[in-house]
Design a protein around this motif. Structure first.
Motif, PDB file in Angstrom:
ATOM      1  N   PRO A 142       0.809  -1.223   0.000  1.00  9.67           N
ATOM      2  CA  PRO A 142       0.000   0.000   0.000  1.00  9.67           C
ATOM      3  C   PRO A 142       0.843   1.274   0.000  1.00  9.67           C
ATOM      4  O   PRO A 142       0.364   2.345  -0.348  1.00  9.67           O
ATOM      5  CB  PRO A 142      -0.814  -0.116   1.291  1.00  9.67           C
ATOM      6  CG  PRO A 142      -0.050  -1.030   2.152  1.00  9.67           C
ATOM      7  CD  PRO A 142       0.711  -1.954   1.263  1.00  9.67           C
ATOM      8  N   SER A 143       2.127   1.132   0.365  1.00 11.56           N
ATOM      9  CA  SER A 143       2.993   2.312   0.439  1.00 11.56           C
ATOM     10  C   SER A 143       3.589   2.687  -0.920  1.00 11.56           C
ATOM     11  O   SER A 143       3.463   3.806  -1.379  1.00 11.56           O
ATOM     12  CB  SER A 143       4.100   2.037   1.468  1.00 11.56           C
ATOM     13  OG  SER A 143       5.045   3.045   1.435  1.00 11.56           O
ATOM     14  N   CYS A 144       4.237   1.708  -1.600  1.00  9.44           N
ATOM     15  CA  CYS A 144       4.914   2.031  -2.866  1.00  9.44           C
ATOM     16  C   CYS A 144       4.257   1.415  -4.095  1.00  9.44           C
ATOM     17  O   CYS A 144       4.746   1.547  -5.204  1.00  9.44           O
ATOM     18  CB  CYS A 144       6.377   1.597  -2.794  1.00  9.44           C
ATOM     19  SG  CYS A 144       6.557  -0.196  -2.746  1.00  9.44           S
ATOM     20  N   SER A 145       3.141   0.716  -3.850  1.00  9.33           N
ATOM     21  CA  SER A 145       2.353   0.098  -4.938  1.00  9.33           C
ATOM     22  C   SER A 145       3.076  -1.010  -5.692  1.00  9.33           C
ATOM     23  O   SER A 145       2.684  -1.373  -6.811  1.00  9.33           O
ATOM     24  CB  SER A 145       1.874   1.150  -5.949  1.00  9.33           C
ATOM     25  OG  SER A 145       0.994   2.029  -5.334  1.00  9.33           O
ATOM     26  N   THR A 146       4.154  -1.553  -5.109  1.00  9.13           N
ATOM     27  CA  THR A 146       4.804  -2.707  -5.730  1.00  9.13           C
ATOM     28  C   THR A 146       3.813  -3.874  -5.722  1.00  9.13           C
ATOM     29  O   THR A 146       3.181  -4.148  -4.698  1.00  9.13           O
ATOM     30  CB  THR A 146       6.077  -3.108  -4.947  1.00  9.13           C
ATOM     31  OG1 THR A 146       6.963  -2.011  -4.972  1.00  9.13           O
ATOM     32  CG2 THR A 146       6.733  -4.348  -5.541  1.00  9.13           C
TER      33      THR A 146
END
Lengths: 194, 96
Positions: B24-28
């Motif tokens: 959810p943070s970097c969308s990896t």
């Protein structure tokens, strides 16, 4: 309503045992006053004098017979450990409806009606000399007492299902066989004692 | 609104699998074929029961007080849950 017919969803263990024992003691006391024989797990009879010790003995035999037969059936069906306290409590609780039998007997004057029926059957008069009011009282008494016996059997059924965690046909078949075994065993025990 | 994780396909009823996981943070995003863990396959009621069981340190007596149910009723719920877990495990093994 669901809880009325299946009180064991919420009540078991010490609570069920204390309610059941209190009811059985009260039934014993009232049974000796109003001369009620509970000589079988589903039997209610009105005949002769019932002493406190006989009333106590009858209540104990009925309760312990239920504990034995339903304990055995639960042990066979459940396959897992269950608390003996729950078995004792649930079986004691199912005896509560029998508490109404002695006062019901007095209310409907069943001792006198029972004596008339006995005279007719055993002393060979053949005819049942009951007045219309007595027939009516007898009918109402039979219906009411039957309703309380049905309530006790319903509680037995639901208690057994909870104890054994069984459902459907398996629960119904096992219950009928166990109840019949209980009726036979209690009858045999009372016959031996007599 | 809190949505529940669906476990079976609404079209054919087959068990669903996780296809992608995303940070959810970097969308990896990681894609693949991941099985749902066993506990996620249980229904909501059973999952709540397990949480309550752990919170009460496994004391069915305490649980029966909190749930306002008799001890044997709670015990039966636990037994049914054990059966459900055993069945799911057997199904998983058969799939393999």
């Amino acid at each position: 309503m669901k809880q009325f017919f299946n009180p064991f969803l919420k009540i078991a263990g010490w609570k069920a045992l204390s309610y059941g024992l209190a009811a059985m003691l009260a039934t014993t006391f009232l049974g000796s006053i109003y001369n009620i024989h509970l000589d079988g797990i589903l039997n209610v009879h009105v005949n002769g004098n019932v002493s406190l010790s006989i009333a106590l003995q009858e209540n104990l035999i009925n309760w312990l017979t239920l504990v034995f037969v339903f304990g055995l059936a639960t042990w066979i069906l459940n396959g897992r450990a269950f608390r003996f306290l729950d078995l004792l409590g649930i079986m004691a609780f199912t005896r509560i409806p029998f508490l109404v039998m002695p006062p019901l007997n007095a209310m409907f004057n069943m001792e006198m009606i029972g004596e008339k029926i006995r005279q007719s059957v055993f002393e060979g008069t053949g005819e049942l000399l009951l007045s219309a009011t007595e027939y009516l009282l007898l009918g109402i008494y039979l219906v009411i007492s039957l309703l309380f016996i049905i309530l006790s059997v319903t509680w037995l059924y639901n208690g057994f299902r909870i104890l054994s965690n069984s459902k459907g046909i398996q629960a119904n078949t096992a219950f009928i066989i166990t109840l019949l075994a209980g009726v036979i065993i209690s009858q045999v025990l009372f016959t031996i004692i007599e | 609104m809190k949505s529940n994780l669906p476990k079976a396909c609404p079209s054919c009823g087959e068990e669903l699998r996780v296809k992608a996981l995303q940070c959810p943070s970097c969308s990896t995003t990681i894609e693949g074929q991941f099985d749902l863990p066993l506990l996620a396959l249980l229904n909501k009621e059973d999952q709540d029961f397990i949480l309550s069981f752990v919170r009460h340190s496994g004391s069915l007596k305490k649980m029966s007080k909190e749930l306002n149910l008799s001890y044997p009723t709670v015990r039966n719920k636990l037994n049914n849950l054990i059966d459900a877990i055993n069945n799911l495990e057997q199904e998983k093994q058969q799939e393999l």
